[in-house]
Design an enzyme around this catalytic site. Structure first.
Site, PDB file in Angstrom:
ATOM      1  N   LYS A 209       0.821  -1.206   0.000  1.00  0.00           N
ATOM      2  CA  LYS A 209       0.000   0.000   0.000  1.00  0.00           C
ATOM      3  C   LYS A 209       0.861   1.265   0.000  1.00  0.00           C
ATOM      4  CE  LYS A 209      -4.325  -1.645   1.057  1.00  0.00           C
ATOM      5  NZ  LYS A 209      -4.501  -2.600  -0.027  1.00  0.00           N
ATOM      6  N   SER A 210       2.158   1.077   0.165  1.00  0.00           N
ATOM      7  CA  SER A 210       3.007   2.259   0.313  1.00  0.00           C
ATOM      8  C   SER A 210       3.668   2.620  -1.013  1.00  0.00           C
ATOM      9  CB  SER A 210       4.071   2.011   1.376  1.00  0.00           C
ATOM     10  OG  SER A 210       5.108   1.228   0.832  1.00  0.00           O
TER      11      SER A 210
END
Ligand SMILES: [Zn+2]
Length: 300
Positions: A232-233
């Protein structure tokens, strides 16, 4: 369908929302190792049921990356976008059984109930209702995860009545996964721990559809340097396809495995050695901090 259904069967099921990164590589290799180490089959399923989130070309790039890694599925790659009729049949059955219902509740109406649906609170009918699974009080699920240990959940309290077909008409992930795992006779689900919270709902659905529950193993989550989930980063870099063995070896190390005696340069040779040496009991629960080495595998 396999002609030898007694063999263990596992799968890797990426969503085509980007390139494979260190976290998805861990899931691909982990699921492959569990299946191969047990002498079983390994399949690939593209979970492309959410067109708004899909990245054009991502599925093909993922499949190409798997080929370069030497991870070849035992059979044709299944695409969920072609399986709507199967999901519709399962949904119809759940509606007929009284297990599913049409729901006009909006997200804002449910916000007053912590976003959890336990009964309909909608005042008005919507043109585009969703369909939910009824999860009555007392719906408890418990299972033994091969890595995370004993898991139990009061599904009524934690998630309530969950969506099977979304208000926008798309199939919900939980329904598609359960129908396909059942249709493909999957016996061992190995995936990232970010999906651990979906498992109780999937087991409830398996029970309602009278499908056997597979065994589960949820791999440790990979976190970046700031403790965010890697995929998600911003740092969810793809790995370097030109260095498949280095990528595999990094994932192997994250899975807590002992170094291989030698390091073959061909990924197929490396995988053959790894499947023989694999020790499932060594996999850590996590979460794991992705090393600089792994997070940067894809850096140009
Ligand atoms: Zn409702």
């Amino acid at each position: 369908m396999s002609s030898t259904p007694s063999l263990p069967r596992g799968r890797f099921a990426p969503s085509p929302t980007g390139r494979l990164h260190a976290g998805s590589l861990l899931a691909a290799l982990g699921s492959w190792l569990f299946a191969r180490h047990a002498g079983g089959e390994w399949h690939v399923r593209i979970e492309d049921i959410d067109p708004p989130r899909e990245v054009p070309g991502a599925a093909d790039a993922q499949l190409r990356a798997l080929r370069r890694l030497g991870l070849h599925p035992d059979g044709p790659v299944l695409r969920q976008s072609t399986r709507g009729a199967l999901y519709a049949r399962a949904l119809e059955r759940l509606l007929d059984q009284g297990d599913a219902f049409v729901c006009h509740c909006s997200r804002s109406a449910l916000a007053a109930h912590d976003g959890i649906h336990r009964h309909c609170v909608a005042g008005a009918r919507r043109r585009d209702p969703s369909i939910r699974l009824r999860v009555p009080e007392g719906t408890h699920v418990a299972f033994e995860d091969a890595i995370q240990g004993h898991v139990s959940e009061d599904v009524h309290a934690v998630t309530g009545d969950f969506v099977l077909r979304r208000a926008d008409g798309y199939w919900a992930y939980q329904l598609a996964v359960v129908v396909d795992d059942g249709a493909q006779s999957m016996t061992r689900i190995v995936r990232g721990a970010d999906l651990l919270g979906s498992t109780a709902r999937q087991i409830v659905l398996q029970q309602r559809l009278q499908l056997a529950s597979p065994r589960y193993a949820h791999l440790p989550l990979l976190l970046d340097a700031r403790g965010r989930k890697l995929s998600k980063s911003q740092d969810a870099l793809p790995f370097d396809e030109r260095e498949p063995v280095a990528a595999l070896a990094s994932a192997w190390q994250l899975l807590g495995q002992r170094p291989l005696r030698t390091t073959p340069t061909d990924p197929h040779d490396w995988l053959a050695m790894a499947s023989a040496a694999f020790e499932p009991g060594r996999i850590p629960r996590g979460p794991l901090a992705a090393t600089h080495n792994v997070a940067d595998i894809g850096a140009p």
